[in-house]
Design an enzyme around this catalytic site. Structure first.
Site, PDB file in Angstrom:
ATOM      1  CB  CYS A 107      -0.932   0.000   1.206  1.00 10.76           C
ATOM      2  SG  CYS A 107      -1.932   1.503   1.357  1.00 10.76           S
ATOM      3  CB  CYS A 217      -5.291  -0.362   5.942  1.00 10.54           C
ATOM      4  SG  CYS A 217      -4.733  -1.017   4.362  1.00 10.54           S
TER       5      CYS A 217
END
Length: 388
Positions: A107, A217
């Site tokens: 990410c 996340c």
């Protein structure tokens, strides 16, 4: 901040948490042309078909409240498509193959320091984040070919561990390319987490008492990983086998629900058992008691290797003895001494000084020279000393 940094246009990436809020305040007190951006990375409509009760909406509201207090402009950028294609789908593929990926590392590389940087208003803009990491500038080591013009060689960024080693996030940043690192700021580098929260309270920031986010996340904190991932991966039951005697001692719902070194949580066993091996072909999970040698690895092969200074690998890494360094192969572990051997352009072998436990294929291995992070790759083949 280094004298080498002559940045004036800065965009701070804000998440709605206390770290990015304090980062914004620290920068707002300096002479920058400052703005803020909030990334929406996960589209809950992919799961439920609705946006009602979305966590990202509360995050975005908190970002706007902080920016209003600091009197800086902010905007939201929807990167959920990029996140799905570059981070989540590759992670799903790895889980389905029996490996244990680390989506947060990718990410940072692909989205926050990739797609988000592409959205910056200017090529001269720098990106500031609330990561606990540090950055210095240095030249590559002198060589016979550059020694006489060494002072003219441009300085290059070095990713380094921060003051608060308990919150160190350099492991998650180890895949960020040099071009992105060059335009990054980490204002929290000299601070401890407690100091950051105290500053937020002193300045009256509305996120001062917000709890710290943990975990992957897109999974969030309120649900179990296996129940979340079952929405995307079809359960594939198989046997759990005691490696010491070959007996089937239970059943799993998919190899992706376990990682190497994890407690296997098998009822009725006389002692706690841990995952030692996955057999993808037979869809079997092998377990052993704690302290069993099958849990230890003496070395590992790491693919998709990338040095942050891509065109300047460290000295001695391609020599027969390799390079002395330290390696971290999961978050929240102390790095351990090792030797790094460059096998091919994108493959290294890392030999541990002492055998290590819980080396999981799919996880990221990051190499350090003291507090300087040099690069990382994906673990493919841990070498287990036990041969049964």
């Amino acid at each position: 901040m280094s004298h080498y940094l002559r940045c004036f246009l800065v965009v701070v990436a804000m998440s709605g948490g206390v770290d990015s809020s304090v980062t914004a305040k620290l920068l707002a007190d300096q002479d920058y042309d400052l703005s803020a951006v909030f990334m929406r990375n996960w589209d809950t409509r992919d799961e439920s078909g609705t946006d009602s009760g979305c966590e990202w909406k509360k995050d975005w509201e908190d970002v706007q409240r902080v920016c209003k207090i600091l009197d800086i402009p902010c905007k939201m950028v929807d990167l959920s498509r990029e996140y799905w294609n570059r981070v989540f789908q590759p992670a799903l593929d790895m889980w389905e193959s029996g490996n244990t990926p680390n989506p947060d590392v990718w990410c940072n590389r692909e989205v926050k320091f990739g797609s988000l940087m592409d959205h910056l208003t200017s090529d001269d803009a720098w990106l500031a984040t609330g990561h606990y990491a540090s950055k210095t500038w240095a030249r590559p080591p002198p060589t016979l070919s550059n020694i006489f013009a060494y002072h003219r060689i441009p300085l290059r960024p070095q990713l380094r561990r921060p003051a608060d080693r308990t919150k160190d996030q350099t492991y998650y940043l180890a895949a960020v390319p040099e071009a992105s690192l060059s335009r990054s700021l980490f204002p929290l580098a000299p601070y401890k987490k407690l100091e950051v929260r105290e500053m937020a309270q002193k300045w009256g920031l509305p996120t001062a008492s917000r709890e710290e986010s943990m975990g992957i996340c897109f999974v969030g904190e309120k649900r179990r990983f296996d129940s979340f991932i079952s929405q995307y991966i079809t359960p594939k039951p198989g046997p759990i086998i005691d490696l010491t005697n070959g007996r089937t001692v239970g059943h799993h719902q998919g190899l992706h629900t376990f990682t190497i070194g994890q407690s296997a949580r098998i009822r009725g066993m006389g002692e706690k058992m841990f995952v030692a091996r996955k057999d993808v072909k037979e869809n079997a999970l092998y377990v052993v008691p704690g302290q069993h040698p099958a849990l230890l690895s003496s070395s590992m092969v790491v693919n998709n290797w990338k040095w942050i200074w891509a065109d300047t690998p460290p000295p001695k890494v391609d020599s027969s003895n390799g390079m002395l360094a330290q390696v971290q192969y999961r978050h929240r572990m102390l790095d351990v001494p090792c030797r790094v051997h460059q096998l091919t352009e994108d493959t290294v072998r890392i030999d541990f000084r002492r055998p290590q436990s819980s080396v999981a294929p799919g996880q990221v291995a990051a190499v350090y020279k003291n507090d300087w992070c040099l690069g990382c790759g994906i673990i493919t083949s841990p070498r287990v000393d036990e041969t049964s």
